[in-house]
Design a protein around this motif. Structure first.
Motif, PDB file in Angstrom:
ATOM      1  N   GLY A  19      71.252  29.490  82.839  1.00 23.43           N
ATOM      2  CA  GLY A  19      71.789  28.680  81.753  1.00 23.43           C
ATOM      3  C   GLY A  19      72.541  27.461  82.251  1.00 23.43           C
ATOM      4  N   LYS A  20      73.324  27.638  83.279  1.00 20.95           N
ATOM      5  CA  LYS A  20      74.067  26.520  83.865  1.00 20.95           C
ATOM      6  C   LYS A  20      73.114  25.462  84.401  1.00 20.95           C
ATOM      7  CE  LYS A  20      77.192  25.389  87.692  1.00 20.95           C
ATOM      8  NZ  LYS A  20      77.905  25.933  88.871  1.00 20.95           N
ATOM      9  N   CYS A  21      72.078  25.896  85.102  1.00 28.20           N
ATOM     10  CA  CYS A  21      71.100  24.949  85.652  1.00 28.20           C
ATOM     11  C   CYS A  21      70.365  24.198  84.547  1.00 28.20           C
ATOM     12  CB  CYS A  21      70.102  25.684  86.543  1.00 28.20           C
ATOM     13  SG  CYS A  21      70.753  26.100  88.169  1.00 28.20           S
ATOM     14  N   VAL A  22      70.060  24.905  83.464  1.00 32.82           N
ATOM     15  CA  VAL A  22      69.396  24.252  82.336  1.00 32.82           C
ATOM     16  C   VAL A  22      70.324  23.196  81.730  1.00 32.82           C
ATOM     17  CG1 VAL A  22      68.456  24.581  80.024  1.00 32.82           C
ATOM     18  CG2 VAL A  22      67.928  26.225  81.825  1.00 32.82           C
ATOM     19  N   ALA A  23      71.583  23.534  81.554  1.00 34.84           N
ATOM     20  CA  ALA A  23      72.543  22.576  80.994  1.00 34.84           C
ATOM     21  C   ALA A  23      72.634  21.329  81.863  1.00 34.84           C
ATOM     22  CB  ALA A  23      73.912  23.230  80.848  1.00 34.84           C
ATOM     23  N   GLU A  24      72.719  21.518  83.162  1.00 34.65           N
ATOM     24  CA  GLU A  24      72.824  20.387  84.089  1.00 34.65           C
ATOM     25  C   GLU A  24      71.568  19.515  84.035  1.00 34.65           C
ATOM     26  OE1 GLU A  24      75.698  22.605  87.405  1.00 34.65           O
ATOM     27  OE2 GLU A  24      73.520  22.589  87.676  1.00 34.65           O
ATOM     28  N   LEU A  25      70.412  20.149  83.996  1.00 35.20           N
ATOM     29  CA  LEU A  25      69.156  19.405  83.957  1.00 35.20           C
ATOM     30  C   LEU A  25      68.984  18.664  82.639  1.00 35.20           C
ATOM     31  CD1 LEU A  25      66.516  18.690  85.386  1.00 35.20           C
ATOM     32  CD2 LEU A  25      65.530  20.829  84.503  1.00 35.20           C
ATOM     33  N   PHE A  26      69.333  19.321  81.538  1.00 29.30           N
ATOM     34  CA  PHE A  26      69.203  18.689  80.220  1.00 29.30           C
ATOM     35  C   PHE A  26      70.083  17.448  80.124  1.00 29.30           C
ATOM     36  CE2 PHE A  26      67.428  22.053  77.057  1.00 29.30           C
ATOM     37  CZ  PHE A  26      66.352  22.276  77.906  1.00 29.30           C
ATOM     38  N   VAL A  27      71.328  17.542  80.571  1.00 26.00           N
ATOM     39  CA  VAL A  27      72.224  16.388  80.518  1.00 26.00           C
ATOM     40  C   VAL A  27      71.697  15.273  81.412  1.00 26.00           C
ATOM     41  CG1 VAL A  27      74.534  15.550  81.109  1.00 26.00           C
ATOM     42  CG2 VAL A  27      74.271  17.690  79.844  1.00 26.00           C
ATOM     43  N   LYS A  28      71.204  15.635  82.568  1.00 24.72           N
ATOM     44  CA  LYS A  28      70.603  14.645  83.477  1.00 24.72           C
ATOM     45  C   LYS A  28      69.457  13.917  82.802  1.00 24.72           C
ATOM     46  CE  LYS A  28      68.253  14.296  87.968  1.00 24.72           C
ATOM     47  NZ  LYS A  28      67.736  15.071  89.136  1.00 24.72           N
ATOM     48  N   GLU A  29      68.720  14.637  81.936  1.00 25.13           N
ATOM     49  CA  GLU A  29      67.575  14.035  81.248  1.00 25.13           C
ATOM     50  C   GLU A  29      67.945  13.427  79.897  1.00 25.13           C
ATOM     51  OE1 GLU A  29      64.653  13.376  82.296  1.00 25.13           O
ATOM     52  OE2 GLU A  29      64.813  14.355  84.242  1.00 25.13           O
ATOM     53  N   GLY A  30      69.255  13.281  79.646  1.00 22.28           N
ATOM     54  CA  GLY A  30      69.681  12.520  78.485  1.00 22.28           C
ATOM     55  C   GLY A  30      70.140  13.295  77.272  1.00 22.28           C
ATOM     56  N   ALA A  31      70.096  14.618  77.319  1.00 22.87           N
ATOM     57  CA  ALA A  31      70.471  15.418  76.157  1.00 22.87           C
ATOM     58  C   ALA A  31      71.981  15.573  76.025  1.00 22.87           C
ATOM     59  CB  ALA A  31      69.831  16.795  76.245  1.00 22.87           C
ATOM     60  N   LYS A  32      72.404  15.835  74.811  1.00 28.15           N
ATOM     61  CA  LYS A  32      73.759  16.292  74.544  1.00 28.15           C
ATOM     62  C   LYS A  32      73.674  17.809  74.395  1.00 28.15           C
ATOM     63  CE  LYS A  32      75.430  12.094  72.251  1.00 28.15           C
ATOM     64  NZ  LYS A  32      74.247  11.247  72.561  1.00 28.15           N
ATOM     65  N   VAL A  33      74.590  18.514  75.039  1.00 27.47           N
ATOM     66  CA  VAL A  33      74.434  19.958  75.189  1.00 27.47           C
ATOM     67  C   VAL A  33      75.683  20.723  74.769  1.00 27.47           C
ATOM     68  CG1 VAL A  33      74.151  21.796  76.899  1.00 27.47           C
ATOM     69  CG2 VAL A  33      72.740  19.743  77.047  1.00 27.47           C
ATOM     70  N   ALA A  34      75.457  21.819  74.024  1.00 25.24           N
ATOM     71  CA  ALA A  34      76.506  22.792  73.741  1.00 25.24           C
ATOM     72  C   ALA A  34      76.363  23.924  74.748  1.00 25.24           C
ATOM     73  CB  ALA A  34      76.385  23.323  72.320  1.00 25.24           C
ATOM     74  N   VAL A  35      77.321  24.030  75.642  1.00 24.97           N
ATOM     75  CA  VAL A  35      77.358  25.095  76.639  1.00 24.97           C
ATOM     76  C   VAL A  35      78.037  26.296  75.987  1.00 24.97           C
ATOM     77  CG1 VAL A  35      78.366  25.813  78.842  1.00 24.97           C
ATOM     78  CG2 VAL A  35      77.386  23.516  78.603  1.00 24.97           C
ATOM     79  N   VAL A  36      77.282  27.357  75.771  1.00 24.10           N
ATOM     80  CA  VAL A  36      77.784  28.515  75.029  1.00 24.10           C
ATOM     81  C   VAL A  36      77.886  29.719  75.958  1.00 24.10           C
ATOM     82  CG1 VAL A  36      77.393  30.019  73.052  1.00 24.10           C
ATOM     83  CG2 VAL A  36      76.653  27.622  72.957  1.00 24.10           C
ATOM     84  N   ASP A  37      79.036  30.384  75.936  1.00 24.26           N
ATOM     85  CA  ASP A  37      79.219  31.559  76.794  1.00 24.26           C
ATOM     86  C   ASP A  37      80.474  32.289  76.339  1.00 24.26           C
ATOM     87  OD1 ASP A  37      77.795  32.105  79.799  1.00 24.26           O
ATOM     88  OD2 ASP A  37      79.642  33.215  79.406  1.00 24.26           O
ATOM     89  N   TRP A  38      80.589  33.542  76.712  1.00 23.58           N
ATOM     90  CA  TRP A  38      81.812  34.298  76.433  1.00 23.58           C
ATOM     91  C   TRP A  38      82.881  34.004  77.477  1.00 23.58           C
ATOM     92  CZ3 TRP A  38      83.941  37.524  80.036  1.00 23.58           C
ATOM     93  CH2 TRP A  38      83.117  37.876  81.116  1.00 23.58           C
ATOM     94  N   ASN A  39      82.451  33.527  78.677  1.00 20.61           N
ATOM     95  CA  ASN A  39      83.366  33.264  79.788  1.00 20.61           C
ATOM     96  C   ASN A  39      83.931  31.855  79.649  1.00 20.61           C
ATOM     97  OD1 ASN A  39      84.582  32.707  82.305  1.00 20.61           O
ATOM     98  ND2 ASN A  39      83.226  34.154  83.353  1.00 20.61           N
ATOM     99  N   GLU A  40      85.095  31.759  79.059  1.00 17.74           N
ATOM    100  CA  GLU A  40      85.674  30.451  78.742  1.00 17.74           C
ATOM    101  C   GLU A  40      86.008  29.647  79.987  1.00 17.74           C
ATOM    102  OE1 GLU A  40      89.107  28.574  75.794  1.00 17.74           O
ATOM    103  OE2 GLU A  40      88.966  30.750  76.108  1.00 17.74           O
ATOM    104  N   ALA A  41      86.589  30.284  80.989  1.00 25.98           N
ATOM    105  CA  ALA A  41      86.991  29.559  82.196  1.00 25.98           C
ATOM    106  C   ALA A  41      85.798  28.933  82.899  1.00 25.98           C
ATOM    107  CB  ALA A  41      87.740  30.503  83.140  1.00 25.98           C
ATOM    108  N   GLU A  42      84.745  29.722  83.096  1.00 33.00           N
ATOM    109  CA  GLU A  42      83.559  29.208  83.782  1.00 33.00           C
ATOM    110  C   GLU A  42      82.792  28.211  82.925  1.00 33.00           C
ATOM    111  OE1 GLU A  42      82.693  29.677  87.019  1.00 33.00           O
ATOM    112  OE2 GLU A  42      84.672  30.631  87.084  1.00 33.00           O
ATOM    113  N   GLY A  43      82.755  28.469  81.619  1.00 31.93           N
ATOM    114  CA  GLY A  43      82.060  27.553  80.721  1.00 31.93           C
ATOM    115  C   GLY A  43      82.711  26.183  80.700  1.00 31.93           C
ATOM    116  N   LYS A  44      84.035  26.161  80.628  1.00 34.83           N
ATOM    117  CA  LYS A  44      84.746  24.880  80.634  1.00 34.83           C
ATOM    118  C   LYS A  44      84.590  24.167  81.974  1.00 34.83           C
ATOM    119  CE  LYS A  44      88.170  25.737  77.039  1.00 34.83           C
ATOM    120  NZ  LYS A  44      89.611  25.855  76.697  1.00 34.83           N
TER     121      LYS A  44
END
Length: 247
Positions: A19-44
């Motif tokens: 999921g983290k890798c997908v978020a990084e790749l999507f933003v690199k390709e121009g998307a706006k992304v909602a990073v969703v997770d139960w782990n607040e510290a790591e998600g932030k």
């Protein structure tokens, strides 16, 4: 132009691993992304590296109301929803079926199967407003085969594939494509923290490439399914497994 310019995506289980890798790749390709997770510290922490094109939303994948809120907050922040990657999942307990704990079963099914349904339940109506969208459900090689001591995980992932195919038929003429990807054993915390080094070595040998996959390799397939390059692909299951299922 970047591949996901002007697109908005929800990615569950995005604080680490695939999921983290997908978020990084999507933003690199121009998307706006909602990073969703139960782990607040790591998600932030993930969001802090992605800049203004990402927000963090804390949510429990096993709760329907959390998925509804995720869609609402994403649209409030970015104005629309174009892509959803339902990736959140757990390995769960290990036991033979006749001894598998009922609570352990319920937990795995709640996150790995119900969580995908809950996500789609609220993502689809929002995508229908635009008449276009792409949903990618992260399944597993264990959606195609069984493995001892993981009945809940295998059952959930088989269910994800069936859910994906059914929804793809329902929305095939409505502009929304729905596909599943089936990673092999990938070198993420989900695997490395669940198995000993000896077991990981044995798991690696089950792949034709004799290694674990990399989360980036799965992310690239998900990116393709998120773009119009895969415009005639829906209701499909795409293994990314280093040849695991070829044996």
């Amino acid at each position: 132009m970047k591949q996901l310019e002007n697109k908005v995506a929800i990615i569950t289980g995005a604080a680490s691993g695939i999921g983290k890798c997908v978020a990084e790749l999507f933003v690199k390709e121009g998307a706006k992304v909602a990073v969703v997770d139960w782990n607040e510290a790591e998600g932030k922490k993930v969001v802090s590296t992605l800049g203004e094109n990402a927000i963090f939303i804390k949510a429990d994948a096993g709760k329907a109301q959390d998925h509804e809120r995720v869609v609402q907050e994403t649209v409030a922040a970015f104005g629309q929803l174009d892509i959803a990657v339902n990736n959140a999942g757990i390995v769960g307990a290990f036991a033979v079926t006749g001894e598998y704990g009922v609570e352990d079963w319920d937990k795995v099914i709640s996150i790995n199967l119900n969580g995908v349904f809950y996500g789609m339940r609220y993502q689809l109506p929002e995508m229908l407003k635009k008449g276009k969208g792409s949903i990618i459900n992260v399944s597993s090689i264990l959606a195609e085969v069984g493995v001892a001591n993981s009945s809940a995980y295998c059952a959930a992932k088989h269910g994800v594939n069936g859910l994906t195919k059914t929804a793809a038929w329902e929305y095939g003429t409505k502009g929304i494509r729905i596909n599943a990807v089936g990673p092999g054993y990938i070198g993420t915390p989900l695997v490395t923290e669940s198995y000993s080094d000896e077991v990981i070595k044995e798991l690696s040998s089950r792949h034709a490439m004799n290694r674990l996959g990399k989360p980036e390799e799965v992310a690239e397939l998900i990116l393709w399914l998120a773009t119009d390059k895969s415009s005639f692909s829906t209701g499909a299951y795409y293994p990314v497994d280093g040849g695991y299922l070829a044996r």
